[in-house]
Scaffold this active site. Structure first.
Site, PDB file in Angstrom:
ATOM      1  N   ASP A 108      -1.727  -7.220  -5.020  1.00 26.81           N
ATOM      2  CA  ASP A 108      -2.312  -7.371  -4.489  1.00 26.81           C
ATOM      3  C   ASP A 108      -2.422  -8.261  -2.910  1.00 26.81           C
ATOM      4  O   ASP A 108      -2.186  -8.923  -2.697  1.00 26.81           O
ATOM      5  CB  ASP A 108      -4.001  -7.447  -5.724  1.00 26.81           C
ATOM      6  CG  ASP A 108      -5.302  -8.209  -4.531  1.00 26.81           C
ATOM      7  OD1 ASP A 108      -5.353  -7.307  -3.449  1.00 26.81           O
ATOM      8  OD2 ASP A 108      -6.115  -8.129  -5.083  1.00 26.81           O
ATOM      9  N   LEU A 150      -0.212   8.028   3.568  1.00 26.26           N
ATOM     10  CA  LEU A 150       1.351   7.542   4.245  1.00 26.26           C
ATOM     11  C   LEU A 150       2.505   6.873   3.549  1.00 26.26           C
ATOM     12  O   LEU A 150       3.665   7.773   3.476  1.00 26.26           O
ATOM     13  CB  LEU A 150       0.671   6.505   5.609  1.00 26.26           C
ATOM     14  CG  LEU A 150       1.934   6.110   6.274  1.00 26.26           C
ATOM     15  CD1 LEU A 150       2.121   7.603   7.635  1.00 26.26           C
ATOM     16  CD2 LEU A 150       0.530   5.304   7.227  1.00 26.26           C
ATOM     17  N   TYR A 196     -14.132   0.914   8.928  1.00 29.52           N
ATOM     18  CA  TYR A 196     -13.275   1.185   9.250  1.00 29.52           C
ATOM     19  C   TYR A 196     -12.850   0.855  10.824  1.00 29.52           C
ATOM     20  O   TYR A 196     -11.927   0.158  10.933  1.00 29.52           O
ATOM     21  CB  TYR A 196     -12.623   2.325   8.619  1.00 29.52           C
ATOM     22  CG  TYR A 196     -11.602   2.737   8.588  1.00 29.52           C
ATOM     23  CD1 TYR A 196     -10.919   2.107   7.523  1.00 29.52           C
ATOM     24  CD2 TYR A 196     -11.396   3.614  10.115  1.00 29.52           C
ATOM     25  CE1 TYR A 196      -9.429   2.890   8.444  1.00 29.52           C
ATOM     26  CE2 TYR A 196     -10.400   4.602   9.485  1.00 29.52           C
ATOM     27  CZ  TYR A 196      -9.076   3.910   9.378  1.00 29.52           C
ATOM     28  OH  TYR A 196      -7.771   4.399   9.220  1.00 29.52           O
ATOM     29  N   GLY A 223       1.543  -1.383  -0.205  1.00 34.61           N
ATOM     30  CA  GLY A 223       0.044   0.147  -0.199  1.00 34.61           C
ATOM     31  C   GLY A 223       0.816   1.102   0.103  1.00 34.61           C
ATOM     32  O   GLY A 223       0.639   2.644   0.497  1.00 34.61           O
TER      33      GLY A 223
END
Ligand code: NAD
Length: 324
Positions: free
Chosen positions: A53, A15, A143, A10
């Site tokens: 992924d 970030l 989340y 990611g």
């Protein structure tokens, strides 16, 4: 620490793109492999990069066994506001992704894993001022539920599988180098872009909505400091409270107006107001300070000045007159 080989998952996000550069500085660019589902952009494309992924465990397993990584930073997630629009996707990516990473880390004997939690793991009955490390956690967003569950899984893998997994409960992260990824604190990034380009901004939170926040430089510093700390100092194995500052929209507007007096604000609260209202207003991060020496460098004044000094050249607009 001895020679490190690091995987970032990611890495193309808000970030990840800055943390990857922090890891380059610490361990050498050749020792960091950045990955994401989307192709690398900007400075990230100048280092080692692969498409990955995190839900594809075979692909992840092959990559880890080929590179003999000593550390994995797993940052891929669906964030709070986007998660409410697609709850099943948020749950799947945020949970399955984490479990995949931890299983493969155990299997391949990866020394350390980093995974971020969030202040979203708290909820409406959590004490809102100086929220302590250990307290009521009743998240209302998918989340937040995934972050709380993830924290429990991290502790479980530490206790039952001996995995040295470490975590921080980030507050809202504010950086100017990449656009934010669909969170409830995104306004505090967008406001700088709009102040410099259009001199006006419509905020999706009410003017007095206090939230804990952290400048990106501090977020990178905290993450690397936690990951470099001796294992014995990392006493919290769910996730550490950390914070940099707390402010509300009206306060950041005032700060920006010191540099751009003509900047105008209007308010149009949307569904994100309810999410923000369920989160802490400020955080007590004493355990992080005591256990591994956490101390933020940026407050609201320092952060605003730094962003307004550096962002204009990226946007190709003039810097505010008083910063010339
Ligand atoms: P972001 O949305 O900007 O970045 C997430 C990245 O993950 C994106 O580049 C995306 O392409 C990638 N991704 C999506 N699906 C993927 C998949 N299946 N496999 C691999 N990569 C995939 O998010 P961010 O703001 O950089 O957040 C990073 C982490 O920090 C997340 O875990 C988030 O929950 C946490 N966090 C962020 C904040 C904040 O304010 N930004 C606050 C608290 C916690």
């Amino acid at each position: 620490m001895t020679h490190q080989k690091v995987l970032v998952i990611g890495a193309g996000g808000q970030l990840g793109s800055e943390l990857t550069q922090g890891l380059w500085r610490l361990y050498g660019k050749q020792n960091v492999v950045a990955t994401d589902v989307k192709p690398a952009e900007g400075v990230l494309a100048t280092g080692e990069f692969e498409i990955l992924d995190v839900l594809n465990s075979d692909q992840l397993q092959n990559l880890v066994s080929k590179n003999k990584f000593t550390q994995i930073y797993h940052l891929a997630a669906v964030l709070s506001a986007t998660g409410e629009k697609n709850p099943k996707l948020a749950w799947r990516l945020n949970m399955e992704g984490l479990i995949n990473v931890m299983d493969i880390a155990v299997d391949q004997k990866v020394s350390r894993v980093y995974w971020p939690s969030s202040i979203a793991a708290f909820g409406p009955t959590t004490p809102k001022i100086k929220t302590p490390q250990d307290t009521i956690m009743d998240p209302t967003t998918v989340y937040g539920i995934s972050k709380l569950a993830g924290e429990r899984w991290c502790e479980w893998y530490f206790k039952n599988k001996g995995l040295d997994v470490r975590s921080l409960r980030y507050p809202g992260l504010i950086g100017y180098k990449t656009k934010p990824g669909g969170g409830t604190t995104d306004y505090a990034v967008d406001i700088f872009f709009k102040a410099l380009t259009e001199k006006k901004f419509t905020c999706f939170l009410k003017p007095d909505t206090y939230l804990p926040m952290m400048y990106m430089d501090d977020a990178v510093k905290a993450t690397l400091q936690l990951m470099e700390a001796p294992a014995a100092n990392v006493k919290v194995r769910s996730s550490y409270n950390v914070t940099g500052m707390s402010f509300c929209p009206a306060e950041i507007v005032k700060e920006i107006q010191k540099f751009i007096p003509e900047f105008e604000i209007s308010y149009a609260p949307d569904f994100r107001q309810q999410i923000a209202d369920s989160w802490p207003k400020s955080i007590n991060d004493a355990p992080a300070r005591i256990d591994w020496g956490w101390e933020p460098a940026f407050d609201l004044d320092d952060m605003t000045a730094d962003i307004l000094k550096n962002l204009p050249s990226l946007l190709d607009v003039p810097a505010p007159a008083m910063l010339h």
